[in-house]
Design a protein around this motif. Sequence first.
Motif, PDB file in Angstrom:
ATOM      1  N   GLY A  21      48.327  59.135  47.598  1.00  0.00           N
ATOM      2  CA  GLY A  21      47.704  60.459  47.637  1.00  0.00           C
ATOM      3  C   GLY A  21      48.405  61.418  48.584  1.00  0.00           C
ATOM      4  N   CYS A  22      49.559  61.022  49.103  1.00  0.00           N
ATOM      5  CA  CYS A  22      50.288  61.918  50.016  1.00  0.00           C
ATOM      6  C   CYS A  22      50.812  63.119  49.242  1.00  0.00           C
ATOM      7  CB  CYS A  22      51.457  61.167  50.660  1.00  0.00           C
ATOM      8  SG  CYS A  22      52.753  60.750  49.481  1.00  0.00           S
ATOM      9  N   GLU A  23      51.221  64.092  49.985  1.00  0.00           N
ATOM     10  CA  GLU A  23      51.789  65.307  49.401  1.00  0.00           C
ATOM     11  C   GLU A  23      53.147  64.968  48.750  1.00  0.00           C
ATOM     12  OE1 GLU A  23      51.355  69.703  49.995  1.00  0.00           O
ATOM     13  OE2 GLU A  23      49.863  68.204  50.450  1.00  0.00           O
ATOM     14  N   VAL A  24      53.334  65.381  47.493  1.00  0.00           N
ATOM     15  CA  VAL A  24      54.595  65.103  46.810  1.00  0.00           C
ATOM     16  C   VAL A  24      55.261  66.429  46.462  1.00  0.00           C
ATOM     17  CG1 VAL A  24      55.602  64.114  44.725  1.00  0.00           C
ATOM     18  CG2 VAL A  24      53.784  62.898  45.905  1.00  0.00           C
ATOM     19  N   PRO A  25      56.518  66.639  46.828  1.00  0.00           N
ATOM     20  CA  PRO A  25      57.198  67.905  46.519  1.00  0.00           C
ATOM     21  C   PRO A  25      57.132  68.222  45.024  1.00  0.00           C
ATOM     22  CG  PRO A  25      58.593  66.497  47.881  1.00  0.00           C
ATOM     23  CD  PRO A  25      57.394  65.682  47.517  1.00  0.00           C
ATOM     24  N   ALA A  26      57.116  69.510  44.706  1.00  0.00           N
ATOM     25  CA  ALA A  26      56.928  69.943  43.316  1.00  0.00           C
ATOM     26  C   ALA A  26      58.043  69.435  42.401  1.00  0.00           C
ATOM     27  CB  ALA A  26      56.845  71.462  43.265  1.00  0.00           C
ATOM     28  N   ASP A  27      59.250  69.261  42.935  1.00  0.00           N
ATOM     29  CA  ASP A  27      60.354  68.826  42.070  1.00  0.00           C
ATOM     30  C   ASP A  27      60.437  67.305  41.945  1.00  0.00           C
ATOM     31  OD1 ASP A  27      61.070  68.406  44.665  1.00  0.00           O
ATOM     32  OD2 ASP A  27      63.127  69.149  44.467  1.00  0.00           O
ATOM     33  N   CYS A  28      59.426  66.623  42.446  1.00  0.00           N
ATOM     34  CA  CYS A  28      59.371  65.149  42.364  1.00  0.00           C
ATOM     35  C   CYS A  28      58.545  64.745  41.151  1.00  0.00           C
ATOM     36  CB  CYS A  28      58.647  64.612  43.599  1.00  0.00           C
ATOM     37  SG  CYS A  28      59.672  63.696  44.697  1.00  0.00           S
ATOM     38  N   ARG A  29      59.043  63.784  40.383  1.00  0.00           N
ATOM     39  CA  ARG A  29      58.230  63.242  39.295  1.00  0.00           C
ATOM     40  C   ARG A  29      57.399  62.091  39.855  1.00  0.00           C
ATOM     41  NH1 ARG A  29      59.565  59.667  34.800  1.00  0.00           N
ATOM     42  NH2 ARG A  29      61.565  59.322  35.813  1.00  0.00           N
ATOM     43  N   LEU A  30      56.078  62.163  39.631  1.00  0.00           N
ATOM     44  CA  LEU A  30      55.195  61.140  40.199  1.00  0.00           C
ATOM     45  C   LEU A  30      54.639  60.259  39.086  1.00  0.00           C
ATOM     46  CD1 LEU A  30      53.574  60.136  42.755  1.00  0.00           C
ATOM     47  CD2 LEU A  30      51.764  61.674  42.019  1.00  0.00           C
ATOM     48  N   THR A  31      54.797  58.944  39.245  1.00  0.00           N
ATOM     49  CA  THR A  31      54.214  58.005  38.279  1.00  0.00           C
ATOM     50  C   THR A  31      53.340  57.040  39.057  1.00  0.00           C
ATOM     51  OG1 THR A  31      56.388  58.085  37.246  1.00  0.00           O
ATOM     52  CG2 THR A  31      54.796  56.581  36.283  1.00  0.00           C
ATOM     53  N   THR A  32      52.164  56.742  38.511  1.00  0.00           N
ATOM     54  CA  THR A  32      51.214  55.888  39.229  1.00  0.00           C
ATOM     55  C   THR A  32      50.988  54.587  38.463  1.00  0.00           C
ATOM     56  OG1 THR A  32      50.144  57.877  40.032  1.00  0.00           O
ATOM     57  CG2 THR A  32      48.902  55.830  40.237  1.00  0.00           C
ATOM     58  N   PHE A  33      50.977  53.485  39.190  1.00  0.00           N
ATOM     59  CA  PHE A  33      50.734  52.176  38.581  1.00  0.00           C
ATOM     60  C   PHE A  33      49.661  51.437  39.374  1.00  0.00           C
ATOM     61  CE2 PHE A  33      55.198  53.204  37.866  1.00  0.00           C
ATOM     62  CZ  PHE A  33      55.271  53.108  36.486  1.00  0.00           C
ATOM     63  N   GLU A  34      48.902  50.622  38.662  1.00  0.00           N
ATOM     64  CA  GLU A  34      47.930  49.730  39.299  1.00  0.00           C
ATOM     65  C   GLU A  34      48.568  48.351  39.426  1.00  0.00           C
ATOM     66  OE1 GLU A  34      44.637  50.132  40.114  1.00  0.00           O
ATOM     67  OE2 GLU A  34      44.735  52.302  39.700  1.00  0.00           O
ATOM     68  N   GLY A  35      48.212  47.636  40.470  1.00  0.00           N
ATOM     69  CA  GLY A  35      48.696  46.265  40.570  1.00  0.00           C
ATOM     70  C   GLY A  35      49.344  46.011  41.920  1.00  0.00           C
ATOM     71  N   THR A  36      50.249  45.054  41.964  1.00  0.00           N
ATOM     72  CA  THR A  36      50.931  44.692  43.208  1.00  0.00           C
ATOM     73  C   THR A  36      52.389  45.134  43.122  1.00  0.00           C
ATOM     74  OG1 THR A  36      49.513  42.731  43.390  1.00  0.00           O
ATOM     75  CG2 THR A  36      51.487  42.778  44.769  1.00  0.00           C
ATOM     76  N   LEU A  37      52.820  45.787  44.199  1.00  0.00           N
ATOM     77  CA  LEU A  37      54.186  46.308  44.279  1.00  0.00           C
ATOM     78  C   LEU A  37      55.041  45.301  45.049  1.00  0.00           C
ATOM     79  CD1 LEU A  37      56.040  48.942  44.155  1.00  0.00           C
ATOM     80  CD2 LEU A  37      55.099  49.460  46.413  1.00  0.00           C
ATOM     81  N   LEU A  38      56.200  44.958  44.496  1.00  0.00           N
ATOM     82  CA  LEU A  38      57.097  44.047  45.213  1.00  0.00           C
ATOM     83  C   LEU A  38      58.539  44.330  44.795  1.00  0.00           C
ATOM     84  CD1 LEU A  38      57.092  40.435  43.758  1.00  0.00           C
ATOM     85  CD2 LEU A  38      55.849  42.253  42.627  1.00  0.00           C
ATOM     86  N   PRO A  39      59.500  43.776  45.524  1.00  0.00           N
ATOM     87  CA  PRO A  39      60.886  43.973  45.099  1.00  0.00           C
ATOM     88  C   PRO A  39      61.108  43.299  43.745  1.00  0.00           C
ATOM     89  CG  PRO A  39      60.768  42.913  47.273  1.00  0.00           C
ATOM     90  CD  PRO A  39      59.390  42.921  46.710  1.00  0.00           C
ATOM     91  N   GLY A  40      62.011  43.822  42.940  1.00  0.00           N
ATOM     92  CA  GLY A  40      62.399  43.135  41.712  1.00  0.00           C
ATOM     93  C   GLY A  40      62.874  41.729  42.035  1.00  0.00           C
ATOM     94  N   LEU A  41      62.681  40.817  41.083  1.00  0.00           N
ATOM     95  CA  LEU A  41      62.973  39.401  41.335  1.00  0.00           C
ATOM     96  C   LEU A  41      64.439  39.076  41.058  1.00  0.00           C
ATOM     97  CD1 LEU A  41      59.835  37.900  39.557  1.00  0.00           C
ATOM     98  CD2 LEU A  41      60.141  38.328  42.016  1.00  0.00           C
ATOM     99  N   PHE A  42      64.871  37.982  41.635  1.00  0.00           N
ATOM    100  CA  PHE A  42      66.158  37.352  41.305  1.00  0.00           C
ATOM    101  C   PHE A  42      65.870  36.134  40.427  1.00  0.00           C
ATOM    102  CE2 PHE A  42      69.592  38.640  44.416  1.00  0.00           C
ATOM    103  CZ  PHE A  42      68.888  39.645  45.054  1.00  0.00           C
ATOM    104  N   ASP A  43      66.754  35.877  39.486  1.00  0.00           N
ATOM    105  CA  ASP A  43      66.856  34.526  38.940  1.00  0.00           C
ATOM    106  C   ASP A  43      68.205  34.022  39.424  1.00  0.00           C
ATOM    107  OD1 ASP A  43      67.350  32.185  37.547  1.00  0.00           O
ATOM    108  OD2 ASP A  43      66.121  32.784  35.845  1.00  0.00           O
TER     109      ASP A  43
END
Length: 389
Positions: A21-43
């Motif tokens: 919910g922080c302030e996002v600059p007007a030229d920023c594209r904002l996408t919202t997701f539900e769930g757990t955020l983590l680094p992409g995985l390695f195999d």
Amino acid sequence: MPGGATVFVEDGVIEGFESVGCEVPADCRLTTFEGTLLPGLFDGHVHLVSDAALGSLERAGSLDADAVDNIIEHSLRQQAAAGVTTVRDLGDVGYRTLGFRDSPRTDLPRITAAGPPLTVPDGHCHYLGGVVEGPDGIRAALSEHEQRGVDVIKVMASGGMTTLGTDPFGVQFEAADLRTLVEAAHAAGLPVLAHAHSLAGIRHALAAGVDGIEHFTGLTETGIRVPDEVLEAVAGAGVFVNPTLGVDREALASMPAPRPGIAAALKRIGLDVETAQAARLQVLQRAQNHGIRLVSGVDAGAAPAKRHGIVSLALAALTEGGFSIADAVATATTVAAQACGLAQVTGRLQPGLAADILVVDGNLEHDITALQRPATVLIRGNPLTPPPT
Ligand SMILES: [Zn+2]
């Protein structure tokens, strides 16, 4: 992060974090997701040239370059859809994966690659084209791998269960030859990963000074055994261990019979699949207690139960063996990045690192199966479209 976060990404790199919910600059594209955020995985152990069909790794050696490239692309797509943003390829043919590694595409996982694995005549995976013989042959192969620009050297220090006629209980290479190989690789600035199912192969690889051991099964004539002194030596040398867990149980159950080499190995030690797995998990728990750095990689592509995109199942297997979810996830993120020499590039959510980002559906803190439900995947800031299914 409890309560969520806003991640700022620019030019494929994580710029910083703010609260939801922080302030996002007007030229920023904002996408919202539900769930757990983590680094992409390695195999940490894949064979991109193989699509996991029965015999596909063996066949890869006789396909033409276009056919191999098609399989590599398909394998990479499956990995990406599963939330994998980096793969380490340990069994190429004709150095085909390097073209993908060097491509600027951001819809496929980043690759670190070994080229064809080195083996002895008629040895494990000889059909991939990496057969070497004697010190001169070894040095010539190393120099070719270096000129081709591989990131790591893979060597078969024991036989394998899927190459009939090789001995997964024994060793491949004379001790002096293996040492020559490691020294030549290190002189070229390349780490060495050894495939070793047997306890003898693990000792053999350690004595030669390798940097990582793949499989680490600990096969002996009397069962699965890795004594404390070996674990101490592995930890002391800072050698990474990848136990190549992760099995698609449905695919396994639908196989008419276990593959002959695997069935023969299990019969030789008097264990079935489940008891062997339990013994392996005990070894890994002891390995962790000794401070050994574990990496997760599936051996993806090598067999029907080892399809691309199931590294989440390798992490689930670790938790079944008593590992915490956080420790299991580290084997496919922070520790995997260290093992691949990419700790300054990816593997953590940190400003300055690549925006290799995964959101999974569910609370990963309590539920490891959330990893099997990727909600969105960003590779170097590029969201996969359409969203993975
Ligand atoms: Zn493999």
